[in-house]
Design an enzyme around this catalytic site. Sequence first.
Site, mmCIF file in Angstrom:
data_model
loop_
_atom_site.group_PDB
_atom_site.id
_atom_site.type_symbol
_atom_site.label_atom_id
_atom_site.label_comp_id
_atom_site.label_asym_id
_atom_site.label_seq_id
_atom_site.Cartn_x
_atom_site.Cartn_y
_atom_site.Cartn_z
ATOM 1 N N ASP A 103 -19.257 -13.192 6.234
ATOM 2 C CA ASP A 103 -19.183 -12.341 5.050
ATOM 3 C C ASP A 103 -18.318 -12.969 3.956
ATOM 4 O O ASP A 103 -18.619 -12.828 2.767
ATOM 5 C CB ASP A 103 -18.629 -10.965 5.435
ATOM 6 C CG ASP A 103 -19.641 -10.144 6.229
ATOM 7 O OD1 ASP A 103 -20.848 -10.293 5.970
ATOM 8 O OD2 ASP A 103 -19.230 -9.364 7.095
ATOM 9 N N GLY A 104 -17.237 -13.656 4.347
ATOM 10 C CA GLY A 104 -16.407 -14.327 3.354
ATOM 11 C C GLY A 104 -17.184 -15.379 2.581
ATOM 12 O O GLY A 104 -17.012 -15.535 1.368
ATOM 13 N N ASN A 176 -16.969 -7.317 -3.388
ATOM 14 C CA ASN A 176 -16.445 -6.215 -2.576
ATOM 15 C C ASN A 176 -15.479 -5.315 -3.336
ATOM 16 O O ASN A 176 -15.764 -4.154 -3.561
ATOM 17 C CB ASN A 176 -15.723 -6.762 -1.334
ATOM 18 C CG ASN A 176 -16.626 -6.810 -0.122
ATOM 19 O OD1 ASN A 176 -17.775 -6.374 -0.166
ATOM 20 N ND2 ASN A 176 -16.124 -7.353 0.966
ATOM 21 N N ARG A 187 8.090 -1.123 1.069
ATOM 22 C CA ARG A 187 8.485 0.017 0.247
ATOM 23 C C ARG A 187 7.277 0.526 -0.538
ATOM 24 O O ARG A 187 6.337 -0.230 -0.838
ATOM 25 C CB ARG A 187 9.605 -0.370 -0.726
ATOM 26 C CG ARG A 187 10.908 -0.771 -0.032
ATOM 27 C CD ARG A 187 11.952 -1.248 -1.036
ATOM 28 N NE ARG A 187 12.278 -0.206 -2.013
ATOM 29 C CZ ARG A 187 13.073 -0.416 -3.067
ATOM 30 N NH1 ARG A 187 13.594 -1.621 -3.276
ATOM 31 N NH2 ARG A 187 13.334 0.577 -3.898
ATOM 32 N N THR A 217 -17.849 -0.709 2.663
ATOM 33 C CA THR A 217 -17.798 -0.896 4.120
ATOM 34 C C THR A 217 -16.807 -1.985 4.514
ATOM 35 O O THR A 217 -16.801 -2.422 5.668
ATOM 36 C CB THR A 217 -19.199 -1.258 4.664
ATOM 37 O OG1 THR A 217 -19.725 -2.366 3.924
ATOM 38 C CG2 THR A 217 -20.147 -0.078 4.543
ATOM 39 N N TYR A 219 -12.616 -3.271 3.212
ATOM 40 C CA TYR A 219 -11.237 -2.789 3.289
ATOM 41 C C TYR A 219 -11.168 -1.284 3.011
ATOM 42 O O TYR A 219 -10.409 -0.544 3.644
ATOM 43 C CB TYR A 219 -10.391 -3.575 2.289
ATOM 44 C CG TYR A 219 -8.889 -3.400 2.412
ATOM 45 C CD1 TYR A 219 -8.298 -2.664 3.442
ATOM 46 C CD2 TYR A 219 -8.046 -4.006 1.480
ATOM 47 C CE1 TYR A 219 -6.927 -2.536 3.541
ATOM 48 C CE2 TYR A 219 -6.661 -3.886 1.572
ATOM 49 C CZ TYR A 219 -6.105 -3.143 2.597
ATOM 50 O OH TYR A 219 -4.744 -3.013 2.691
#
Length: 332
Positions: A103-104, A176, A187, A217, A219
């Site tokens: 996918d990358g 994406n 933090r 679909t 992150y």
Amino acid sequence: LAHPGTRGKSGVSGAASDSSGTRKNALSAEKARRIKRIGLFVNPEKPAERALLREAAAIASAAGCETAADSATRREYDLPLPEFPSLQDLARWANLLTVFGGDGSMLRVARETAGTDCLILGVNLGTLGFLTACSAQETRPALEQTLAGQFEVDRRRLIEASLPERPDHPRWLALNDFVIGRGATPRLIELEVTVDGDTLTRYRGDGLIVSSPTGSTAYSLAAGGAVVSPNAEVFALTPICPHTLSNRSVIVSLDAQIVVRLLTRRVETYFSPDGRMGVPLQVEEPVVIRKSSHQASLVRLPGRSFFKTLREKMHWRGSTLSGPKAQEGSLG
């Protein structure tokens, strides 16, 4: 004897079926005629077997197509093919780009070939392969089907982002998502979000994901976001670990302009396109996100669909119940 009306219906149905089949064959032939030049690209981090690439080149040659590769792929695998200095140059020449990777790799190719009319056929050498069309073992039938015109094209809209206060920076493209997130310091950060000039809200948490339909679909899904069909013209805004008792994606039109500003000081915060190296943000600096004019043209083979891929790759089921008895029991 059959009733005359029955014969008439059967004849009409048969004629309609024959006509539909003829149109389908003609469409396949037209698609096949458009593919005359095939490019081969391999993700250097996902090495393929040399025999696999040579087989792909042989299939293309047998179909009467020219074949070439980018210079890195040709030299790494010692392919007896013409080469182009870059992936972009190869895509401008080719009608079909066969991408060996995961996918990358597909994300990279979609970005770097934006603005070309090249079709992209993904061969999965990675793990999930959500955007690819086939596995390495399916390369031969996948190529043969594609070269015969037996495929559909999924047009996937890219999105773009800019930092207006840094005019020297180019616009970023993503297939994406864009992520604004904190760095190594554990933090909270506070982000103000506006949509078409109207204040949406302020998020306090680890960050925010602004995803395209394709990126829903990725992150965004892992952060609790909604699954969005690729042909839906929307953005999904999904907070990352928000400091709240509720966590919901917000869906807005893909025609909207989204502006995100960092309000928190003394916490390192980054802007990252498609999971690439992040760019540090300054306080109050706007990140402007909108849809791109570019689309990626992904080859989809017969029998494949987004929802089928979702079930198979993500092992997703809407319910564990099945059959009439289970349905009756669920009502009681």
